[in-house]
Design a protein around this motif. Structure first.
Motif, mmCIF file in Angstrom:
data_model
loop_
_atom_site.group_PDB
_atom_site.id
_atom_site.type_symbol
_atom_site.label_atom_id
_atom_site.label_comp_id
_atom_site.label_asym_id
_atom_site.label_seq_id
_atom_site.Cartn_x
_atom_site.Cartn_y
_atom_site.Cartn_z
ATOM 1 N N ALA A 186 0.970 -1.340 0.008
ATOM 2 C CA ALA A 186 0.007 -0.150 0.102
ATOM 3 C C ALA A 186 0.836 1.412 0.059
ATOM 4 C CB ALA A 186 -0.734 -0.031 1.202
ATOM 5 N N SER A 187 0.120 2.317 -0.159
ATOM 6 C CA SER A 187 1.089 3.800 -0.115
ATOM 7 C C SER A 187 1.623 3.919 1.297
ATOM 8 C CB SER A 187 0.233 4.772 -0.538
ATOM 9 O OG SER A 187 -0.577 4.652 -1.748
ATOM 10 N N ASN A 188 0.864 3.622 2.241
ATOM 11 C CA ASN A 188 1.299 3.627 3.528
ATOM 12 C C ASN A 188 1.608 5.089 4.049
ATOM 13 O OD1 ASN A 188 1.225 0.832 4.657
ATOM 14 N ND2 ASN A 188 2.823 0.547 3.278
ATOM 15 N N VAL A 189 0.984 6.061 3.455
ATOM 16 C CA VAL A 189 1.066 7.448 3.888
ATOM 17 C C VAL A 189 -0.302 8.258 3.628
ATOM 18 C CG1 VAL A 189 3.308 7.825 3.123
ATOM 19 C CG2 VAL A 189 1.637 8.166 1.430
ATOM 20 N N ASP A 190 -0.546 9.229 4.515
ATOM 21 C CA ASP A 190 -1.875 9.878 4.233
ATOM 22 C C ASP A 190 -1.688 10.706 3.088
ATOM 23 O OD1 ASP A 190 -3.739 12.088 4.542
ATOM 24 O OD2 ASP A 190 -3.662 12.164 6.493
ATOM 25 N N CYS A 191 -2.698 10.472 2.281
ATOM 26 C CA CYS A 191 -2.567 11.179 0.812
ATOM 27 C C CYS A 191 -2.676 12.674 0.481
ATOM 28 C CB CYS A 191 -3.364 10.093 -0.079
ATOM 29 S SG CYS A 191 -3.092 8.452 -0.208
ATOM 30 N N GLY A 192 -3.253 13.242 1.837
ATOM 31 C CA GLY A 192 -3.139 14.599 1.893
ATOM 32 C C GLY A 192 -4.470 15.183 1.104
ATOM 33 N N ILE A 193 -5.568 14.742 1.189
ATOM 34 C CA ILE A 193 -6.739 15.413 0.546
ATOM 35 C C ILE A 193 -7.081 16.723 1.219
ATOM 36 C CG2 ILE A 193 -9.326 15.053 -0.123
ATOM 37 C CD1 ILE A 193 -8.805 12.038 -0.385
ATOM 38 N N VAL A 194 -7.325 17.627 0.670
ATOM 39 C CA VAL A 194 -7.614 18.945 1.203
ATOM 40 C C VAL A 194 -9.085 18.866 1.715
ATOM 41 C CG1 VAL A 194 -5.729 20.138 -0.240
ATOM 42 C CG2 VAL A 194 -8.145 20.172 -0.995
ATOM 43 N N GLY A 195 -9.109 19.953 2.703
ATOM 44 C CA GLY A 195 -10.671 20.428 2.870
ATOM 45 C C GLY A 195 -11.070 19.157 4.017
ATOM 46 N N GLY A 196 -10.423 18.377 4.602
ATOM 47 C CA GLY A 196 -10.891 17.380 5.316
ATOM 48 C C GLY A 196 -11.718 16.405 4.927
ATOM 49 N N ARG A 197 -11.875 16.372 3.279
ATOM 50 C CA ARG A 197 -13.113 15.501 2.812
ATOM 51 C C ARG A 197 -12.071 14.106 2.512
ATOM 52 N NH1 ARG A 197 -13.601 20.470 -0.205
ATOM 53 N NH2 ARG A 197 -11.772 20.039 -1.435
ATOM 54 N N ARG A 198 -13.021 12.977 2.065
ATOM 55 C CA ARG A 198 -12.430 11.744 1.836
ATOM 56 C C ARG A 198 -12.342 11.662 0.409
ATOM 57 N NH1 ARG A 198 -11.938 9.589 6.802
ATOM 58 N NH2 ARG A 198 -11.261 7.385 5.950
ATOM 59 N N TYR A 199 -12.619 12.652 -0.469
ATOM 60 C CA TYR A 199 -12.576 12.535 -2.227
ATOM 61 C C TYR A 199 -11.988 13.911 -2.341
ATOM 62 C CZ TYR A 199 -16.793 15.509 -0.899
ATOM 63 O OH TYR A 199 -17.694 16.413 -0.640
ATOM 64 N N ILE A 200 -11.497 13.557 -3.871
ATOM 65 C CA ILE A 200 -10.492 14.817 -4.406
ATOM 66 C C ILE A 200 -11.786 15.661 -5.466
ATOM 67 C CG2 ILE A 200 -9.165 15.122 -6.329
ATOM 68 C CD1 ILE A 200 -7.799 12.485 -5.906
ATOM 69 N N PRO A 235 -27.550 7.151 2.215
ATOM 70 C CA PRO A 235 -27.753 8.380 2.556
ATOM 71 C C PRO A 235 -27.041 8.729 3.699
ATOM 72 C CG PRO A 235 -29.973 7.303 1.973
ATOM 73 C CD PRO A 235 -28.685 6.119 2.012
ATOM 74 N N GLU A 236 -26.825 8.075 4.707
ATOM 75 C CA GLU A 236 -26.377 8.711 6.059
ATOM 76 C C GLU A 236 -24.761 8.702 5.890
ATOM 77 O OE1 GLU A 236 -27.191 4.139 6.298
ATOM 78 O OE2 GLU A 236 -28.037 6.017 5.563
ATOM 79 N N ILE A 237 -24.241 7.912 4.808
ATOM 80 C CA ILE A 237 -22.732 8.329 4.754
ATOM 81 C C ILE A 237 -22.414 9.699 3.774
ATOM 82 C CG2 ILE A 237 -22.151 6.678 2.781
ATOM 83 C CD1 ILE A 237 -19.769 5.495 4.161
ATOM 84 N N ASN A 238 -23.470 9.870 2.926
ATOM 85 C CA ASN A 238 -23.402 11.010 2.028
ATOM 86 C C ASN A 238 -24.103 12.270 2.728
ATOM 87 O OD1 ASN A 238 -21.911 10.002 -0.471
ATOM 88 N ND2 ASN A 238 -23.511 8.344 -0.165
ATOM 89 N N ASP A 239 -24.482 12.023 3.808
ATOM 90 C CA ASP A 239 -25.169 13.425 4.647
ATOM 91 C C ASP A 239 -23.888 14.172 5.047
ATOM 92 O OD1 ASP A 239 -27.448 14.660 6.157
ATOM 93 O OD2 ASP A 239 -26.030 14.319 7.491
ATOM 94 N N VAL A 240 -24.325 15.355 5.183
ATOM 95 C CA VAL A 240 -23.281 16.452 5.279
ATOM 96 C C VAL A 240 -22.390 16.250 6.520
ATOM 97 C CG1 VAL A 240 -24.678 17.800 6.836
ATOM 98 C CG2 VAL A 240 -22.933 18.978 5.697
ATOM 99 N N SER A 241 -22.892 15.415 7.529
ATOM 100 C CA SER A 241 -22.075 14.812 8.778
ATOM 101 C C SER A 241 -21.641 13.567 8.517
ATOM 102 C CB SER A 241 -22.905 14.944 10.004
ATOM 103 O OG SER A 241 -24.117 14.340 9.947
ATOM 104 N N GLY A 242 -21.874 12.992 7.491
ATOM 105 C CA GLY A 242 -21.426 11.174 7.210
ATOM 106 C C GLY A 242 -19.884 11.557 6.602
ATOM 107 N N CYS A 243 -19.366 10.303 6.682
ATOM 108 C CA CYS A 243 -17.879 10.234 6.190
ATOM 109 C C CYS A 243 -17.697 10.784 4.886
ATOM 110 C CB CYS A 243 -17.200 8.670 6.172
ATOM 111 S SG CYS A 243 -17.443 7.896 7.986
ATOM 112 N N ASN A 244 -18.650 10.582 3.980
ATOM 113 C CA ASN A 244 -18.424 11.239 2.583
ATOM 114 C C ASN A 244 -19.301 12.277 2.305
ATOM 115 O OD1 ASN A 244 -16.791 8.647 2.300
ATOM 116 N ND2 ASN A 244 -18.469 7.428 1.469
ATOM 117 N N GLY A 245 -19.519 13.041 3.157
ATOM 118 C CA GLY A 245 -20.526 14.140 3.082
ATOM 119 C C GLY A 245 -19.992 14.925 1.974
#
Length: 345
Positions: A186-200, A235-245
């Motif tokens: 694996a990469s074995n590093v934090d990939c550094g996505i900006v904004g605290g999101r889990r997507y680019i 829906p809950e994972i994509n909610d504004v407070s969810g992991c993938n908000g």
């Protein structure tokens, strides 16, 4: 018959229906029948129909049109009935197996990704993307190393032992975007996505390099891709407070890409149930989803991810080649076609 009588009869008959400018919007074609594709071939179908002609105040000869306005026919003006289109707004979800022997497939995906993004970007004047990677299980890294991260307990020299204590709930949630791949190969590093999101997003510096980090999910996990994609649509994972908000957008096309070397025997649920969850996340519109899978094109009876891709979504492509770029080119053509017919919900 007198001229007066003839005029009276003509007025009673009303306008010729064929001359009306009212037309129904295009309808999506049904998903392909399971008997419609020959095994062992790459597949790609579309769910579009013939475009609706535009209303015009003049005929093709330049003469004033005799078509009556909708209001004169007693019908409401519904506005432009043409699809709005996605206008370059696309959510990309990559669902990648962490099962053993996936190293070469992950490497080929990373190699093909820049070409894929450049091809997509060339098709849209305003390319507005979300890109998220999820893997095939809810664990983080290596359970062996997490239990004992000493040199004698963890067999992977590059393993990020100092990160084990800070792993979050989202890092161990099925369907949550990957931000810190860990484990063997694996990469074995934090990939550094900006904004605290889990997507680019397009605000991300060096998105190609960031994706390369995310997609190298490693080889110390599972291949439950059907379960992972279903969880990512909840829906809950994509909610504004969810992991993938904020990942899924109502006015964006969705493209889902599967990368695996197994047939996913262990995901909870069935392909039909996974398809229903994905379609529900897009407000019941299967034509707003483009499916792409790197795997054997023939759908063996036990290959449930292949069934999901091939039989439930009109826009789909399946291929298994050493070079993923040609297959991605086919997929980008499907994205362009689906985008043109897209109607935001």
């Amino acid at each position: 018959m007198s001229a007066v009588l003839a005029a009276t009869l003509a007025a009673c008959e009303g306008p010729d229906p064929a001359a009306s400018s009212f037309a129904l919007p295009p309808t999506a074609s049904p998903a392909p029948d399971s008997t419609g594709d020959e095994p062992g071939t790459s597949t790609g179908t579309t769910g579009t129909s013939e475009p609706v002609p535009e209303d015009s105040s003049t005929s093709s000869t330049g003469e004033p049109s005799t078509t009556l306005p909708l209001q004169d026919l007693g019908m409401p003006d519904l506005g432009d009935l043409h699809p709005v289109g996605c206008k370059g707004k696309i959510d990309f979800l990559f669902v990648i197996s962490r099962y053993g022997l996936m190293e070469s497939k992950q490497a080929r995906l990373i190699e093909a990704f820049p070409h894929f993004i450049e091809t997509i970007e060339s098709k849209f004047a305003d390319f507005d993307y979300h890109i998220m990677v999820v893997d095939g299980d809810e664990t983080w890294g290596s359970q062996v190393c997490n239990a004992d991260c000493s040199p004698t307990g963890c067999p992977y020299p590059e393993y990020p032992c100092d990160a084990v204590a800070s792993i979050s709930t989202c890092d161990t949630t099925m369907g949550a975007g990957t931000v810190f791949p860990a484990g063997k190969a694996a990469s074995n590093v934090d990939c550094g996505i900006v904004g605290g999101r889990r997507y680019i997003t397009r605000d991300q510096p060096n998105p190609v390099d960031t994706f390369a980090c995310l997609a190298q999910v490693g080889l110390t996990g599972d291949d439950r891709l059907g379960e992972a994609v279903t969880a990512a649509m909840a829906p809950e994972i994509n909610d504004v407070s969810g992991c993938n908000g904020g990942f899924l957008r109502d006015d964006a096309l969705l493209m889902i890409t599967f990368i695996a070397n197994t047939t996913d025997q262990f995901s909870a649920g069935k392909p039909k149930e996974w398809a229903e969850t994905i379609t529900a996340a897009k407000h019941g519109d299967a034509n707003s989803v483009v499916m792409f899978s790197i795997q054997e094109p023939e759908c063996n009876p036990w290959d449930r991810v292949c069934d999901l891709v091939k039989y439930y979504f009109p826009y789909h492509h399946i291929a298994d080649e050493d070079d993923y770029r040609p297959a991605f080119e086919v997929a980008t053509d499907l994205v362009e076609e689906a985008c043109s017919a897209f109607i935001p919900q």
